[in-house]
Enzyme design. Sequence first.
Site, short mmCIF file in Angstrom:
data_model
loop_
_atom_site.label_atom_id
_atom_site.label_comp_id
_atom_site.label_asym_id
_atom_site.label_seq_id
_atom_site.Cartn_x
_atom_site.Cartn_y
_atom_site.Cartn_z
N HIS A 141 0.85 -1.19 0.00
CA HIS A 141 0.00 0.00 0.00
C HIS A 141 0.88 1.24 0.00
CE1 HIS A 141 -4.10 -1.62 0.77
NE2 HIS A 141 -3.35 -2.69 0.85
N ARG A 396 -5.87 -10.70 -5.14
CA ARG A 396 -7.10 -10.02 -4.73
C ARG A 396 -7.72 -9.33 -5.92
NH1 ARG A 396 -8.64 -4.94 -0.82
NH2 ARG A 396 -6.83 -3.94 -1.78
N GLU A 506 -15.99 -5.25 4.15
CA GLU A 506 -15.28 -4.02 4.49
C GLU A 506 -16.17 -2.80 4.73
OE1 GLU A 506 -12.47 -3.28 1.28
OE2 GLU A 506 -13.65 -4.58 -0.02
N ASP A 543 -11.67 0.64 4.98
CA ASP A 543 -12.88 1.13 4.33
C ASP A 543 -14.06 1.18 5.28
OD1 ASP A 543 -12.37 1.78 1.45
OD2 ASP A 543 -11.46 -0.18 1.53
N ARG A 581 -5.44 -4.79 8.38
CA ARG A 581 -5.11 -3.59 9.16
C ARG A 581 -4.12 -2.71 8.42
NH1 ARG A 581 -6.46 -3.61 14.45
NH2 ARG A 581 -7.32 -5.52 15.33
N ARG A 713 -9.51 6.38 -1.96
CA ARG A 713 -9.08 5.24 -1.16
C ARG A 713 -8.84 5.66 0.28
NH1 ARG A 713 -8.07 0.60 -3.24
NH2 ARG A 713 -8.03 0.33 -5.48
#
Length: 882
Positions: A141, A396, A506, A543, A581, A713
């Site tokens: 990320h 994913r 989420e 999210d 997390r 995001r």
Amino acid sequence: MSHDLHESLRDNVRILGDSLGRTIADDLGQSFVDKIETIRAHAKRGRQGDSLQQRQLIEYLRQLPERDLLPVTRAFNQFLNLANIAEQHYRARFRRVEDYKPGSQPALGELLGRAQQAGNSPRKLVETLANMRVELVLTAHPTEVIRRTLIQKYDAIDECLTAIESSEDYPERGARAQGRLEELISQAWHTDEIRHERPTPVDEAKWGFAVIENSLWQAVPDFHRDLDNLLLDTAGERLPLDAAPIRYASWMGGDRDGNPNVTAKVTQEVLLLGRWMAADLYLRDLEQLKTELSMWKANSALKAEVGDVAEPYRELLKRLLTKMEATRDWAKAQLDGRNYDGGPIIETRDQIYAPLLACYRSLCDVGLDTIANGALLDTLRRVAVFGVTLTKLDLRQEASRHAQVMEELTSSLGLGHYQEWSETQRQEFLLAELDSRRPLIPRRWECSAESREVIDTFKVIAQEHAEALGTYIISMAAEPSDVLTVALLMKEVGGQVSLPIAPLFETLNDLDHAGDVIDKLLALPGYRALAKDRQEVMIGYSDSAKDAGQLAAAWAQYRAQEALVNVCDKHGVDLTLFHGRGGTVGRGGGPAHAAILSQPPGSVNGSLRVTEQGEMIRFKFGQPDIALRSMEIYACAVLEATLLPPPAPEPHWREEMDQLASVAHAAYVGVVREDPDFVPYFRAVTPEGALGRLPLGSRPTKRRQDGGVETLRAIPWIFAWTQIRLMLPAWLGSGEAFSRRVEQPGGREVLQEMRTQWPFFGTYLDMLEMLLAKADVAIAAYYEHRLVDEPSLKALGKKLRERFERLEDVVLDILQQEKLLENTPLIRQAIDVRNPYIDPLHGLQAELLQRNRDADGAISPDLSRALMVTMAGIAAGLRNTG
């Protein structure tokens, strides 16, 4: 904490700061260093409550000539990074990775003793650790703002600090280390801290592999060796040779959710990179073993395998080396697009493990246990943890992308429109196709480019050994059909490989219905046969917090886990929860030990998956000593949660949380979703617009390029609020919930009872306290003063700051404290030390944002770079981005 521990940290900050000052003086002159010192002095006195100094700081910054803005931002950014190195070094040296609450992290030995006192036999302890399955999933990320080339220099600076500290009796050694330190700091100063291009997903994967090579390759066998010694002391036996309580997986190159840059080709390349890197690392181990294992005594099994040779161990290792070299050459040829025409290669973990195990058993059988349990055991442990690919690669994808494939497929086959079918119709169709022996997808099926990419990803799965791959995660999952669709595509295209499929819940609504969805899924006989009595479910933290506010999301996550534990118990299915997390509080971040022990009882039953994201990978695993302690913390927490689980919440605590979450959710939504001034205020007061230009990660900052905050995001959403120190996503709504309850009879008392007796609520309050301490409404107010003109927006900002101040008052009231972080002095000190260096960056960032807007985004390259450096510096100073 003792005086000399603080002194050690302070001394290193001073050594690094002085060296940086000399480097800057050499480059820009002493007069420039004097400017920096003037700015810092204003900031420091301003922090001590001198409002005149605060005004003078702002005035001084605004009058700086344009040529000075970039070097000034760079100086403060560099100092904050050096302060982080000093703190990281201190934590590694004194084994304090998570200074959170004094005494909150027991050493593993102490915990094993407590577990025995609670009635767990020595055998039970060994079995629990041997069967433990904690998977730490490294994700790329975009929260790591520091370039890899600088990270390498910072690691070398850390080594210099170690050398200086250990050179008391060897002054010449200390002088050499000091000279090297000066050189490295000069190198860092003369290196551009901002990437010019976004990293590709392959770049991110290489960065993840580098963490394994530089840190975990050493830390993993050290961790097992320490664990072995503890078990020998407490239980009288070793950890089984193939046990791997902590393993590593990765999303780097597999996470295609909203990232068009992750393609099937990229995933294939990253898998090959893992094979090449693993072979290269094992070759170093095997060369060492071949050098060291020169013994001639061997058991009959080894002699039978290698024949009548003088050095049987070396003979076996030579054969293994030949295959490992071939494996490295094969992987390199594949990466280069060349044909490979060499000898047989290693495909599976067992092909490395079995020969090494034969050597180990032989050494033990002939009485050479000391040799067996040396470097050879370390390599066996590495094989158990890293396999032939270093990490298992997760994949994913969004549920809607799979549904699009099914829509195109059913339409082209004349079966109807999948997207228009009810959930029941979808399930019936999917289960029938899962049971069918004939293929569903025609061999030469014409489909859209998007669907072709999904199909190609499943083809990559089909070509791989199952041990190279982890879990297939479905983001935005909402129904059983979302899972069945992936199962069907895996059967149709994925060949013999069948990966665990984890729906990711989420949003608040999805979390509330997670138990029902899994209940319906497990009730389908056709799915149960596929699942083999195991189910993985991913809980989304980022999210859900963005969707509902932190307090409501945290309670929804807790309830969802409880429901999932009960559902899987009812069906007789083993559940593994996968916690998505982030690094920050607003994204579910926080100390691992406290976080794991605050989960519902039964939800951590020897198994756990959790993401480690962005800069947290470096903070927790970037150096062997810290990685070792991080693994110990995870093992401790999972062992404790399994053998000594936390109490179930009292019924009246649940009612309290229902009420608190309801009030907090309404307050959060009332601002973020319903106040028409909120989005304009967010865009005006934060650097969100400029953030997209900061080349952090390979993924776009928005899921869609149109739309408002809802398309943003969770990472940039939190990054933007963090930059102005308002930290809004992590606290908005909590103040109303707590204030209302404290004003009611018995409210304060029940909240204090929950805090001391319920780990979930206690951890939530502790994280909120830390968050409030990092926030600063005066700084947020300055951004508003500089960047916001509209009176209605200013009025909203004033209300938000008032809400923050009320929350701070009520939290201190509940905690019965005079000030924040009274009981966590290291965190308090770390914030206080950094503030005088972060404050100038805030002042400069607000100024640069205004200039950028005045110029309609067309400021000079140097000013644009200075703006990027302020973002990096503030992120470094606060020790998190998003």
